[in-house]
Design a protein around this motif. Structure first.
Motif, PDB file in Angstrom:
ATOM      1  N   ILE A  86       0.670  -1.004  -0.306  1.00  0.00           N
ATOM      2  CA  ILE A  86      -0.233   0.142  -0.327  1.00  0.00           C
ATOM      3  C   ILE A  86       1.248   1.488  -0.160  1.00  0.00           C
ATOM      4  CG2 ILE A  86      -1.983  -0.976   0.584  1.00  0.00           C
ATOM      5  CD1 ILE A  86      -1.054   0.422   3.871  1.00  0.00           C
ATOM      6  N   PRO A 101      -4.347  -7.325  -3.439  1.00  0.00           N
ATOM      7  CA  PRO A 101      -4.963  -6.222  -4.054  1.00  0.00           C
ATOM      8  C   PRO A 101      -5.221  -5.456  -3.188  1.00  0.00           C
ATOM      9  CG  PRO A 101      -5.688  -7.947  -5.637  1.00  0.00           C
ATOM     10  CD  PRO A 101      -5.307  -8.313  -4.409  1.00  0.00           C
ATOM     11  N   ALA A 102      -4.268  -4.373  -3.254  1.00  0.00           N
ATOM     12  CA  ALA A 102      -4.364  -3.212  -2.133  1.00  0.00           C
ATOM     13  C   ALA A 102      -5.873  -2.530  -1.657  1.00  0.00           C
ATOM     14  CB  ALA A 102      -3.473  -1.996  -2.620  1.00  0.00           C
ATOM     15  N   HIS A 103      -6.770  -2.030  -2.818  1.00  0.00           N
ATOM     16  CA  HIS A 103      -7.750  -1.975  -2.507  1.00  0.00           C
ATOM     17  C   HIS A 103      -9.165  -2.594  -2.356  1.00  0.00           C
ATOM     18  CE1 HIS A 103     -10.436  -4.354  -5.968  1.00  0.00           C
ATOM     19  NE2 HIS A 103      -9.058  -4.781  -6.563  1.00  0.00           N
ATOM     20  N   ARG A 107      -9.408   7.351   1.744  1.00  0.00           N
ATOM     21  CA  ARG A 107      -8.087   7.600   0.157  1.00  0.00           C
ATOM     22  C   ARG A 107      -7.098   7.935   0.683  1.00  0.00           C
ATOM     23  NH1 ARG A 107     -11.328   9.799  -4.953  1.00  0.00           N
ATOM     24  NH2 ARG A 107      -9.361  10.054  -4.709  1.00  0.00           N
ATOM     25  N   TYR A 114      -8.326  -3.958   1.036  1.00  0.00           N
ATOM     26  CA  TYR A 114      -8.268  -3.304   2.360  1.00  0.00           C
ATOM     27  C   TYR A 114      -9.209  -2.539   2.848  1.00  0.00           C
ATOM     28  CZ  TYR A 114      -4.197  -6.526   2.852  1.00  0.00           C
ATOM     29  OH  TYR A 114      -3.385  -6.761   2.438  1.00  0.00           O
ATOM     30  N   GLY A 115      -9.866  -1.466   1.810  1.00  0.00           N
ATOM     31  CA  GLY A 115     -10.969  -1.221   1.979  1.00  0.00           C
ATOM     32  C   GLY A 115     -10.810   0.395   2.899  1.00  0.00           C
ATOM     33  N   THR A 132      -2.966   6.258   1.267  1.00  0.00           N
ATOM     34  CA  THR A 132      -2.081   5.424   0.898  1.00  0.00           C
ATOM     35  C   THR A 132      -0.419   6.421   0.723  1.00  0.00           C
ATOM     36  OG1 THR A 132      -2.298   3.711  -0.627  1.00  0.00           O
ATOM     37  CG2 THR A 132      -0.876   5.149  -1.665  1.00  0.00           C
TER      38      THR A 132
END
Lengths: 320, 302
Positions: A124, B14-16, B22, B18-19, B25
């Motif tokens: 991330i 995939p990083a998305h 915004r 993890y919820g 990162t």
């Protein structure tokens, strides 16, 4: 690992090879195996270990039991050197100082290292490959050079960091004063070793199967929960090993304070750390017997702390 | 490498998923950037100040160039004995000799012993391995002094062998080689070779070692760094400054520079520091993938 095997095995030998099994196969021992060559393979190393580690250790104990006087030569004095060391407040001040140093530096270093390893592992952060490489670089810098650089950077008055601190309204900081010398050393050691610890934790985190993370996501766990409640417990053996290695390193602290002593002699005393005490007693003052006794006591302290640490972990069921 | 990288990419969740909020990162990337600045600043300072003369090292802003460009004169000064403490180029050569011989020796001994511990069961093996591991607990400061006293008896003070031979003992090296060989040299393969009549030495050299190259490179790197950075042992056993490695040489320059009476020693100290650091950083950047993918992975996870 398996693909390396598949690539290397056919090229590595001209012998006829049976199909190699795909992993470590301890169960595959069958029949009587010749075992004496094992002893031959380890013999060269054991010889060097004996000559350069065991012989000096035994000799240190032997030497520590004697006293050399200018008049009268060397004579057996039993535990007299040990009494001197154990009654030396300088020695115990040094032990207390490295313990305090370790209690602060080791958790800070490992917490920072784990934080970075975990966010790199989760993917991330942008440019994480670049950051991983940069963070590791100080491992290649000798402690002597690190201490020299930081001595200049932190120079009171006109060093850039003292100037920054003043600009930030922190007043005129003397990083080498008696109040700040320990935080300064902690800063230098964190600079040196965070990246190394991070690299080891990162490789350890990478070995956790992605299914574990996926299952946790399906269960609705947040990222931070996954990192702290699932991944951290899974890499605990690595964390324990790093705590052990960092603590042993902290208790032996020598290079950084001994270099700082050249720049700021008032900040680093004769027995600032136990290792400095050993060095200054033996080499500085020429009292080898007393220095040897101090070295033995230091080794015993480190050994006892390690055994105690292991015992606590075992009691808590971390080690089987 | 590319295959491994691809496999890792597909293994990454995939990083998305993890919820995350915004801003997460960018904030984390900024934190990494701050730490990267903290890490790189001293090295940038070293690079910049290697171009200054002594007055400007103290008198100008540390993170920018100032005064006459003296880098080449500073480098030239490394070949001279201006402090009376010795010559930097000698120390560089000594360090190379100690590091290469010590690390090669340590790698060979670690490979032999790691193989012996990993693939043979002989009487006392566990006790000996425990003994090897236990020596991790003995502080180097507790060993170097008695080592010096022993050297004084056998004539190894001011001998390069006094530095090289103890450097060939690497506990971490044995541990890494044992774990690596356990994971990547199948016992079946060894048995098969034995049935074909291969000698033990031949099996070691032609089967076990080719399968262990990443582990060997990792051990070599770790031991090169260990010898390159070793300070306490050479400090104690060498009294001739022509035998010093870089670490002890630089510390003697720093002591002389602070006592103040001698000529411009600070540029020698800073430029010498730069020349000490650069080869190892270059080595790491070149061999980084071994360090990452190699034995560390297999060994330290368990």
């Amino acid at each position: 690992m398996a693909d390396q095997l598949a690539q290397a095995a056919p090229t590595g030998t001209s012998l006829r090879i049976r199909r190699p099994s795909a992993g470590p196969s301890r169960t595959a021992r069958r029949g009587k195996v010749r075992q004496w060559p094992g002893a031959v393979f380890i013999a060269p190393h054991m010889l060097m270990l004996g000559l350069f580690m065991l012989v000096p250790t035994v000799y240190a104990i032997y030497t520590s039991l004697y006293t050399t006087k200018l008049i009268g030569g060397t004579s057996f004095s039993g535990g007299a050197n040990y009494v001197t060391v154990l009654q030396s407040s300088q020695f115990w001040d040094g032990v207390g100082r490295v313990l305090l140093f370790g209690v602060i530096q080791v958790p800070l270093t490992i917490a920072l290292a784990f934080f970075f390893a975990a966010i790199f592992d989760a993917g991330i952060v942008r440019f994480s490959r670049f950051f991983r490489t940069v963070f590791f670089i100080p491992f290649a810098v000798p402690g002597v050079v690190a201490a020299v650089m930081w001595s200049f950077l932190l120079l009171p008055g006109f060093g850039p960091y003292a100037t920054f601190a003043e600009a930030l309204g922190l007043g005129k900081l003397n990083f080498f004063s008696s109040q700040l010398i320990l935080p300064t050393l902690i800063l230098i050691v964190i600079w040196e070793f965070t990246g190394y610890n991070m690299t080891i934790l990162y490789t350890s985190l990478k070995s956790i199967p992605r299914e574990v993370t996926e299952a946790a996501i399906v269960e609705g766990a947040s990222l931070w929960r996954i990192i702290l409640r699932i991944k951290l417990p899974m890499v605990m053996p690595t964390v324990v090993m790093l705590v052990f290695l960092n603590t042993v390193g902290a208790l032996q602290l020598f290079t950084e304070p001994s270099i700082l002593a050249a720049f700021q002699p008032q900040a680093i005393s004769f027995g600032f750390t136990p290792s400095l005490f050993v060095y200054n007693t033996a080499v500085g003052s020429g009292e080898y017997n007393l220095g040897a006794a101090a070295a033995v006591v230091l080794a015993l302290i480190i050994g006892l702390l390690s055994v105690a640490g292991l015992a606590v972990r075992r009691r808590d069921g971390e080690f089987s | 490498m590319s295959r491994r990288a691809k496999r890792q990419a597909t293994e990454l969740v995939p990083a998305h998923l993890y919820g995350l909020r915004r801003g997460t990162t960018p904030v984390l990337t900024a934190l990494c950037l701050l730490f990267a600045i903290f890490v790189l600043a001293p090295l940038v300072w070293l690079l910049i100040n290697a171009t200054k003369n002594q007055a400007y090292v103290y008198g100008s802003f540390g993170f920018w160039f100032a005064g006459p460009f003296r880098l080449f004169q500073n480098i030239a000064a490394l070949g001279q004995d201006i402090s009376g403490a010795g010559i930097f180029v000698d120390w560089l050569r000594n360090t190379l000799v100690y590091a290469v011989l010590g690390a090669v020796g340590a790698t060979i001994l670690s490979a032999l012993a790691g193989y012996g511990f990993a693939r043979f069961r002989f009487r006392g093996a566990n006790a000996l391995f425990f003994l090897v591991m236990a020596t991790l607990l003995v502080p180097i400061t507790s060993l170097a002094l008695p080592l010096f006293l022993v050297y004084a008896k056998v004539g190894l003070v001011n001998s390069i062998w006094g530095m090289i031979l103890p450097s060939t003992v690497s506990v971490v090296g044995i541990y890494l080689m044992r774990t690596y060989i356990e994971a990547s040299v199948p016992q079946d393969l060894i048995e098969a070779a034995r049935m074909d009549g291969a000698s033990e030495l031949r099996i070691f050299l032609r089967i076990a070692m080719p399968l262990s190259v990443p582990g060997l490179v990792t051990v070599l790197l770790i031991t090169v760094v260990a010898v390159w950075n070793n300070y306490f042992l050479p400090l104690i056993i060498f009294s001739k400054n022509s035998l010093y490695p870089l670490t002890v040489g630089l510390s003697s320059v720093s002591a002389a520079a602070e006592s103040g009476t001698k000529a411009d020693l600070v540029p020698v100290l800073i430029t010498g520091g730069l020349v000490t650091v650069l080869p190892l950083i270059a080595l790491f950047l070149l061999l980084e993938r071994y360090f990452r993918a190699g034995a560390l992975q297999g060994s330290l996870t368990g």
